[in-house]
Write an enzyme that holds these catalytic residues in place. Structure first.
Site, PDB file in Angstrom:
ATOM      1  N   ASP A   1      78.765 -23.871  64.078  1.00  0.00           N
ATOM      2  CA  ASP A   1      77.319 -23.904  63.825  1.00  0.00           C
ATOM      3  C   ASP A   1      76.902 -25.125  63.015  1.00  0.00           C
ATOM      4  O   ASP A   1      75.776 -25.185  62.510  1.00  0.00           O
ATOM      5  CB  ASP A   1      76.838 -22.596  63.169  1.00  0.00           C
ATOM      6  CG  ASP A   1      77.436 -22.390  61.784  1.00  0.00           C
ATOM      7  OD1 ASP A   1      78.520 -22.938  61.508  1.00  0.00           O
ATOM      8  OD2 ASP A   1      76.811 -21.679  60.967  1.00  0.00           O
TER       9      ASP A   1
ATOM     10  N   SER B   1      79.652 -18.853  63.030  1.00  0.00           N
ATOM     11  CA  SER B   1      80.196 -20.086  62.463  1.00  0.00           C
ATOM     12  C   SER B   1      81.467 -20.562  63.166  1.00  0.00           C
ATOM     13  O   SER B   1      81.435 -20.905  64.337  1.00  0.00           O
ATOM     14  CB  SER B   1      80.432 -19.876  60.973  1.00  0.00           C
ATOM     15  OG  SER B   1      80.887 -21.034  60.359  1.00  0.00           O
TER      16      SER B   1
ATOM     17  N   ASP C   1      77.421 -26.457  60.086  1.00  0.00           N
ATOM     18  CA  ASP C   1      77.091 -26.623  58.665  1.00  0.00           C
ATOM     19  C   ASP C   1      78.226 -27.348  57.941  1.00  0.00           C
ATOM     20  O   ASP C   1      78.050 -27.860  56.856  1.00  0.00           O
ATOM     21  CB  ASP C   1      76.720 -25.304  57.966  1.00  0.00           C
ATOM     22  CG  ASP C   1      77.708 -24.187  58.179  1.00  0.00           C
ATOM     23  OD1 ASP C   1      78.717 -24.388  58.879  1.00  0.00           O
ATOM     24  OD2 ASP C   1      77.472 -23.084  57.640  1.00  0.00           O
TER      25      ASP C   1
ATOM     26  N   ASP D   1      82.009 -27.600  62.652  1.00  0.00           N
ATOM     27  CA  ASP D   1      82.422 -26.237  63.015  1.00  0.00           C
ATOM     28  C   ASP D   1      81.397 -25.707  64.027  1.00  0.00           C
ATOM     29  O   ASP D   1      80.484 -26.437  64.443  1.00  0.00           O
ATOM     30  CB  ASP D   1      82.569 -25.348  61.771  1.00  0.00           C
ATOM     31  CG  ASP D   1      81.243 -24.956  61.159  1.00  0.00           C
ATOM     32  OD1 ASP D   1      80.293 -25.756  61.251  1.00  0.00           O
ATOM     33  OD2 ASP D   1      81.138 -23.853  60.598  1.00  0.00           O
TER      34      ASP D   1
HETATM   35 MG    MG Z   1      79.691 -22.727  59.737  1.00  0.00          MG
END
Ligand code: MG
Length: 466
Positions: free
Chosen positions: A247, A102, A249, A245
């Protein structure tokens, strides 16, 4: 096994995470893969990864464990977490794995495990995987039933099409938005560019090349990491800026004046819009969210449901009560009609939809929101005293009818509010204070820091917690 395994616990609040080749070694990853494959009974498991340099190493090791358990492994390569989550459900998999850390620094990587519905495992389900792992209840397949790898094509395309199905594409296209996209050199760029172009946006891309060293900025979309984006939005006279961010999400938005808005505010705007579509709807958020969210949801006839802090808890609560919207202060928006998980590209499409529908700039929508000032602090508290300190704080504020789902949260008649919550990892109590008045906020924070310090002193004097 390294440090991760010594703790007798694999999963933290965000899946399994550690520094590569120190905690997260290929040997450990292969064993985790075997545990996950055993948990999924050797079924069909989809796997995707973010853009980290260690991604291929960690992914290959996990795949080898999954194959050993007899799984058919479907690979989609690099993709953001929400796209992997979508694909697991869309393609009818028995489970999924995301290789990602992440927003953590580049030396980290991690493993998230997904159920057939694309949502991360609940804590109870994680315990089952941990039991297989620590008690070595592995079920490796015989030589003739070892798994195979299949490359799955079209996952990102299907994900983008699904997002488009939830917004008014024509209205957004007509608005011809100019948008600055900052995916932090992460994988969010893969679906986001396609999505924004399909939505007729003129896109200016910064930090757009996938690079696991994150050379452009830190992958956590905090205001101090977004100054380049903020300046560029204003300079280019764009309608909107969006930062993901690592990744994708989570998404943080910048208005056309270049002002960066924290996740509570974009969530409040989405919640307001959502309640016009689903009057009286239930909306889920962790206790760390601003009173702004509570005020907006209640003013528009919605029902706000608080949870413990953590995105997986929000997803599971939404499913449990049939809620179709959730959100976090860090920029995670969970749009249930798409999927009950946080999703940066979906959130971006929703904000564009709202801007097109409203026909007003984002700054105007933000300025209409109730205003809160927020300050944070922490107080030292040894791990072994945390529970006693918490109990004492609950007793102390009992007359104020505190929210005690996760820490203690109290509200004062003037709208100011404080959350006092033990950190899960550090020997501290965290305090989040907010007030409607800029002068009041400092006093509110100082008063409660003093109270928590006093309680910690009293409890340690009594020799509590051994
Ligand atoms: Mg994330």
């Amino acid at each position: 096994m390294e440090a991760l395994a010594h703790r007798r616990r694999l999963f933290g609040t965000n899946g399994i995470r550690g520094v590569v080749n120190e905690e997260l070694t290929p040997e450990l990853c292969a064993r985790i893969g075997l545990a996950i494959g055993t948990y999924f009974n050797g079924g069909d498991v989809l796997i995707g990864r973010d853009g980290r340099l260690s991604g291929p190493m960690v992914e290959s090791a996990v795949i080898s464990g999954l194959l050993s358990a007899g799984c058919t492994v479907h690979t989609i390569g690099m993709a953001p977490t929400p796209a992997v989550q979508f694909a697991v459900k869309h393609f009818g998999m028995d489970g999924g794995v995301v290789i990602t850390a992440s927003h953590n620094p580049p030396e980290y990587n991690g493993i998230k495990v997904l159920r057939p519905d694309g949502v991360e495992l609940s804590r109870e389900q994680e315990l089952e995987v941990e039991e297989i792992f620590f008690e070595e209840k592995f079920r490796p397949a015989g030589w003739s039933s070892i798994g195979s790898i299949k490359e799955l094509k079209g996952a990102v395309e299907a994900y983008v099409e699904a997002i488009k199905g939830h917004v008014d594409v024509e209205a957004i296209r007509k608005a011809r938005f100019k948008i600055v996209l900052d995916p932090a050199n992460g994988v969010g760029v893969i679906p986001a560019l396609r999505l924004l172009r399909d939505l007729g946006c003129r896109v200016i891309l910064i930090n757009g090349e996938i690079d696991g060293r994150f050379p452009g900025r830190h992958p956590e979309p905090k205001p101090e990491n977004l100054t380049a984006l903020s300046k560029l939005v204003a300079m280019a006279r764009a309608d909107l800026g969006v930062a993901f961010d690592g990744d994708a999400d989570r998404s943080i938005f910048v208005d056309e004046l270049g002002r960066i808005h924290w996740g509570d505010k974009s969530f409040a705007i989405v919640a307001k819009w959502f309640l016009t579509r689903e009057p009286g709807g239930a909306i889920v958020t962790p206790v760390s969210s601003s009173s702004l969210v509570k005020e907006v949801v209640e003013a528009h006839g919605g029902k706000l449901i608080w949870t413990k802090v953590g995105s997986v808890v929000v997803s599971h609560k939404m499913m449990e009560i049939g809620s179709r919207l959730g959100g976090e202060e860090n920029g995670g928006i969970f749009y249930g009609p798409h999927q009950p998980v946080r999703d940066g590209p979906m959130s971006t499409a929703l904000v564009l939809h709202i801007l097109a529908e409203e026909g007003r700039p984002l700054s105007a929508l933000m300025d209409e929101l109730p205003r809160y000032y927020i300050m944070k602090a922490s107080v030292k508290c040894p791990h072994e005293l945390k529970q006693l300190v918490l109990e004492e704080l609950v007793a102390r504020f009992k007359h104020m009818n505190p929210l005690t789902i996760d820490g203690v949260r109290i509200w004062y008649p003037d709208g100011s509010s404080v959350l006092m919550r033990p950190s899960g990892t550090e020997p501290i109590f965290r305090l989040y204070a907010e007030a409607r008045d800029e002068r009041r906020i400092k006093d509110v924070l100082a008063e409660h820091v003093a109270i928590v310090e006093e309680v910690v002193r009293n409890v340690s004097k009594r020799g509590g917690g051994e």
